[in-house]
Motif scaffolding. Structure first.
Motif, PDB file in Angstrom:
ATOM      1  N   ILE A   1       0.820  -1.210   0.000  1.00  0.00           N
ATOM      2  CA  ILE A   1       0.000   0.000   0.000  1.00  0.00           C
ATOM      3  C   ILE A   1       0.852   1.258   0.000  1.00  0.00           C
ATOM      4  N   GLY A   2       2.052   1.200   0.596  1.00  0.00           N
ATOM      5  CA  GLY A   2       2.915   2.372   0.613  1.00  0.00           C
ATOM      6  C   GLY A   2       3.552   2.572   1.975  1.00  0.00           C
ATOM      7  N   SER A   3       4.425   3.584   2.073  1.00  0.00           N
ATOM      8  CA  SER A   3       5.162   3.846   3.308  1.00  0.00           C
ATOM      9  C   SER A   3       4.900   5.261   3.790  1.00  0.00           C
ATOM     10  N   GLY A   4       5.193   5.502   5.068  1.00  0.00           N
ATOM     11  CA  GLY A   4       5.011   6.818   5.661  1.00  0.00           C
ATOM     12  C   GLY A   4       4.593   6.700   7.101  1.00  0.00           C
ATOM     13  N   THR A   5       3.909   7.728   7.595  1.00  0.00           N
ATOM     14  CA  THR A   5       3.469   7.765   8.999  1.00  0.00           C
ATOM     15  C   THR A   5       1.959   7.923   9.056  1.00  0.00           C
ATOM     16  N   LEU A   6       1.324   7.041   9.847  1.00  0.00           N
ATOM     17  CA  LEU A   6      -0.112   7.148  10.107  1.00  0.00           C
ATOM     18  C   LEU A   6      -0.282   7.777  11.487  1.00  0.00           C
ATOM     19  N   THR A   7      -1.038   8.867  11.575  1.00  0.00           N
ATOM     20  CA  THR A   7      -1.300   9.518  12.857  1.00  0.00           C
ATOM     21  C   THR A   7      -2.793   9.462  13.140  1.00  0.00           C
TER      22      THR A   7
ATOM     23  N   VAL B   1       2.006   5.627  13.904  1.00  0.00           N
ATOM     24  CA  VAL B   1       2.557   4.318  13.548  1.00  0.00           C
ATOM     25  C   VAL B   1       3.401   4.489  12.290  1.00  0.00           C
ATOM     26  N   GLU B   2       4.641   4.022  12.330  1.00  0.00           N
ATOM     27  CA  GLU B   2       5.539   4.131  11.178  1.00  0.00           C
ATOM     28  C   GLU B   2       5.356   2.922  10.259  1.00  0.00           C
ATOM     29  N   ILE B   3       5.206   3.207   8.966  1.00  0.00           N
ATOM     30  CA  ILE B   3       5.070   2.159   7.955  1.00  0.00           C
ATOM     31  C   ILE B   3       6.263   2.287   7.005  1.00  0.00           C
ATOM     32  N   ASP B   4       7.058   1.215   6.875  1.00  0.00           N
ATOM     33  CA  ASP B   4       8.233   1.238   5.981  1.00  0.00           C
ATOM     34  C   ASP B   4       8.231  -0.027   5.131  1.00  0.00           C
ATOM     35  N   ASN B   5       9.372  -0.329   4.503  1.00  0.00           N
ATOM     36  CA  ASN B   5       9.442  -1.479   3.597  1.00  0.00           C
ATOM     37  C   ASN B   5       9.234  -2.819   4.302  1.00  0.00           C
TER      38      ASN B   5
ATOM     39  N   ALA C   1      -5.071   9.931  -2.463  1.00  0.00           N
ATOM     40  CA  ALA C   1      -5.715   8.620  -2.637  1.00  0.00           C
ATOM     41  C   ALA C   1      -4.840   7.632  -3.387  1.00  0.00           C
ATOM     42  N   THR C   2      -3.511   7.799  -3.249  1.00  0.00           N
ATOM     43  CA  THR C   2      -2.576   6.794  -3.755  1.00  0.00           C
ATOM     44  C   THR C   2      -1.615   6.461  -2.645  1.00  0.00           C
ATOM     45  N   GLY C   3      -1.069   5.250  -2.688  1.00  0.00           N
ATOM     46  CA  GLY C   3      -0.133   4.848  -1.649  1.00  0.00           C
ATOM     47  C   GLY C   3      -0.808   4.834  -0.286  1.00  0.00           C
ATOM     48  N   LEU C   4      -0.048   5.194   0.737  1.00  0.00           N
ATOM     49  CA  LEU C   4      -0.558   5.148   2.111  1.00  0.00           C
ATOM     50  C   LEU C   4      -1.702   6.139   2.321  1.00  0.00           C
ATOM     51  N   SER C   5      -1.769   7.184   1.472  1.00  0.00           N
ATOM     52  CA  SER C   5      -2.833   8.178   1.639  1.00  0.00           C
ATOM     53  C   SER C   5      -4.214   7.606   1.348  1.00  0.00           C
TER      54      SER C   5
END
Length: 669
Positions: free
Chosen positions: A122-128, A158-162, A223-227
């Motif tokens: 789905i993608g990487s980044g930070t979910l708050t 929550v951190e989302i990475d590879n 609306a792409t990747g983690l967004s």
């Protein structure tokens, strides 16, 4: 190289048999004495184990007599148990209540778009994640989104990475973070959706999700990747759907509307917890709370008598004297068991100063038999409970009887002495207060109808006043008081306020007293004067003495001389007294705890017996060593004798041969 011995070869004696008899003669009496002593000690240890068990059982029977709480018993009956169930505590009072369940509390849930596989990236980044209230009716596709943050719950990221950027990886990362969000994957038949739910029910616990992918702000909501998981006011095209809104439970109790974040509702009916099971709009049910004090007290007092009699029987059988020809108890003459029984029976004869004729066990139908056991007359006990329940109860639990209704007895310590304690106050406790200079207007509309406060450290949440023109400032003060006190957070905490209008200002007072009592502005309302200019003053603690000794004050409560008292008097100086008594059950409980403690009589006795048993093991080792030494000494002596006799036998054989070879008279030789 070891020496090989074969006793008796030279002498012909049964050396081994002789040594066995010597060893047995030396070991036998001492070993028999040790065996008898150990058997007696083991029997005593087992007997004290039985006593300890009986004392524990007797002490357990006191647990429902040593506190006033356990003399307040109620039964609760619900006319429709499919809609709700109810439980009561000791503070519940008898009464009938009409309850209608209009809605159940539920937790907010968000569903993602459907994915082909749970391992889709789905993608990487930070979910708050934030928690608060989402606009009513908004589901991600219809309505206007708005969100009010719950200030009592912190944001969590929550951190989302590879390593965890798949659908299943995101699910596991959120759950492992333990931030108040539950993540699951649901197979809807055409794909896999990530379902995110708040772990708490209620409208103020709905979810808002912000995404930071490390690029531009637009990329966090594209609306792409983690967004794809973004759900907030910046999103223009929602990929997430709010499948279930956070909703408060709504019910009415005797016509009063109540909201709660949970389906477990407490604080509405004093001492009663309502567990909401399903809605039944338009069909109020009945919750009946009835008094069960007398039946419960009779059962608990009866259990107390039975448990003591079992203890007395145990002690009696273990110390019984059956005469010269009988089998005496293993602990006959033991001072520890005698002291335990005497100290318990001494308490049975005590008289309680409760100002009533029911001031001793004999007065409520409990008599002592010749063998030391107790007999309970159920009829006398029932009559006493019906005539003066409180006095009978105070026979058992620690109680303080104030001389005035301006002093309330709260608690005591186990060491508080029976006495009359005089109470003196030098400084009265005060309440926290907020004073706001209000405008002269009386019109409340959409521009001035909201505000929020913090009362005793608890946020009220947004307070919304009814939009109308009030008759006068006193009517507006009453509206403020009603709406503030209806805040679910305050109701749950048992916190409330009073509001009056005096000298051109609203005075909002906390219902509590002391330095923890305070009222402050959280969200301002200039029309009501609820701004930074409003004056907030914390309450102060009471200062005084109990029994002439030093005390500690907290709110209206004074602590000292082993007592905690609430003083509601508005006067200073001597304000009254409290007659305190520990009560039979409380005294017995302390006494039995002493018996059972690590330094108590029972522990000391069993430790002494255990030490004696351990000493017998040492004596056995010493006996074995001594017998071995004796056996070795005699074996050496017999070996020397055997050698000597063997030498003499050889000499005798030689002489016989020499004599046989000498010429005889008249013979050929």
């Amino acid at each position: 190289m070891g020496t090989i011995t074969a006793g008796g070869i030279g002498s012909g004696l049964d050396v081994t048999g002789i040594l066995d008899q010597i060893v047995a003669a030396e070991r036998g009496p001492a070993e028999s004495r040790l065996n008898l002593k150990e058997a007696k000690l083991q029997a005593e240890l087992s007997a004290f184990g039985s006593i300890r068990s009986s004392v524990n059982t007797f002490q357990a029977s006191l647990s429902k007599l040593k506190s006033a709480t356990f003399f307040n018993s109620t039964n609760v009956n619900v006319s429709n148990p499919e809609v709700l169930s109810a439980t009561t505590t000791s503070i519940a009072q008898a009464g009938n209540f009409s309850v209608e369940v209009k809605s159940l509390a539920q937790a907010s849930s968000l569903a993602s778009i459907a994915f082909t596989d749970i391992d889709d990236v789905i993608g990487s980044g930070t979910l708050t994640f934030d928690f608060g209230t989402t606009a009513a009716g908004f589901d991600g596709t219809a309505g206007t989104y708005s969100f009010t943050k719950n200030i009592e719950r912190s944001s969590a990221s929550v951190e989302i990475d590879n390593s965890n950027n798949t659908i299943s990886g995101v699910r596991d990362a959120i759950n492992q973070a333990d931030i108040g969000v539950l993540a699951t994957i649901v197979d809807n038949g055409s794909g896999f959706q990530l379902l995110l739910s708040s772990d708490q029910q209620g409208a103020d616990n709905s979810l808002e999700i912000r995404v930071e992918e490390g690029g531009t702000a637009a990329e966090n909501i594209d609306a792409t990747g983690l967004s794809l998981l973004a759900f907030n006011s910046s999103v223009t095209s929602f990929s997430q759907t709010q499948t279930q809104a956070g909703i408060d439970a709504e019910l009415t109790v005797n016509g009063l509307t109540v909201f709660r974040e949970s389906n477990t509702v407490s604080g509405v009916i004093n001492g009663v917890t309502l567990n909401l099971l399903k809605t039944d709009v338009g069909n109020p049910l009945q919750v009946n709370i009835s008094n069960n004090n007398i039946n419960e007290a009779q059962e608990n007092i009866s259990n107390f008598v039975t448990a003591y009699n079992e203890l007395a029987d145990t002690l009696g059988s273990l110390t019984e004297f059956q005469g010269a020809d009988g089998q005496n108890g293993i602990l006959l003459g033991d001072t520890t068991t005698r002291n335990i029984l005497q100290q318990i029976r001494r308490e049975f004869g005590s008289v309680i100063d409760n100002g009533s004729s029911f001031n001793g066990l004999s007065s409520i139908g409990i008599k002592t038999n010749q063998d030391g056991t107790l007999t309970l007359n159920g009829g006398d006990l029932s009559a006493a409970l019906k005539l003066d329940f409180d006095s009978v109860a105070q026979l058992f639990y620690a109680s303080g009887n104030p001389s005035t209704n301006e002093i309330n007895f709260i608690s005591n310590t186990a060491s508080t002495a029976d006495d009359i304690y005089r109470v003196s106050v030098s400084t009265l406790a005060t309440q926290g207060q907020l004073t706001s200079q209000a405008s002269a207007g009386l019109l409340i509309d959409s521009s001035n109808d909201t505000f929020s406060l913090v009362v005793d450290g608890i946020s009220t949440g947004t307070i919304t006043l009814a939009q109308t023109t009030y008759a006068d400032q006193n009517s507006l003060a009453q509206e403020i008081e009603n709406k503030v006190n209806a805040a679910s957070s305050l109701l749950s905490a048992g916190v409330s306020t009073s509001v009056v209008y005096e000298n051109g200002a609203f005075q909002i007072n906390s219902s509590s007293y002391g330095d923890a009592s305070n009222v402050s502005v959280l969200t301002e309302n200039a029309f009501l004067g609820l701004t930074s200019n409003a004056v907030s003053s914390a309450g102060t603690n009471i200062v005084g003495s109990i029994g002439g000794g030093g005390t500690f004050g907290q709110g209206r409560e004074l602590s000292g001389s082993g007592l905690v008292l609430e003083v509601t008097s508005n006067a200073t100086g001597n304000v009254g007294s409290v007659a305190f008594t520990q009560g039979l059950a409380s005294k017995l409980d302390s006494l039995l705890s002493q018996f059972l403690s690590t330094t108590g009589q029972l522990t000391s006795k069993t430790d002494s017996i255990t030490d004696q048993i351990d000493d017998i093991s040492v004596q056995r080792r010493d006996l074995n060593d001594r017998v071995t030494d004796i056996e070795n000494r005699f074996r050496r002596q017999f070996t020397a004798l055997d050698i000597l006799l063997g030498t003499l036998q050889n000499t005798s054989n030689f002489l016989d041969q020499q004599l046989a070879s000498l010429p005889t008279i008249g013979g050929n030789n």
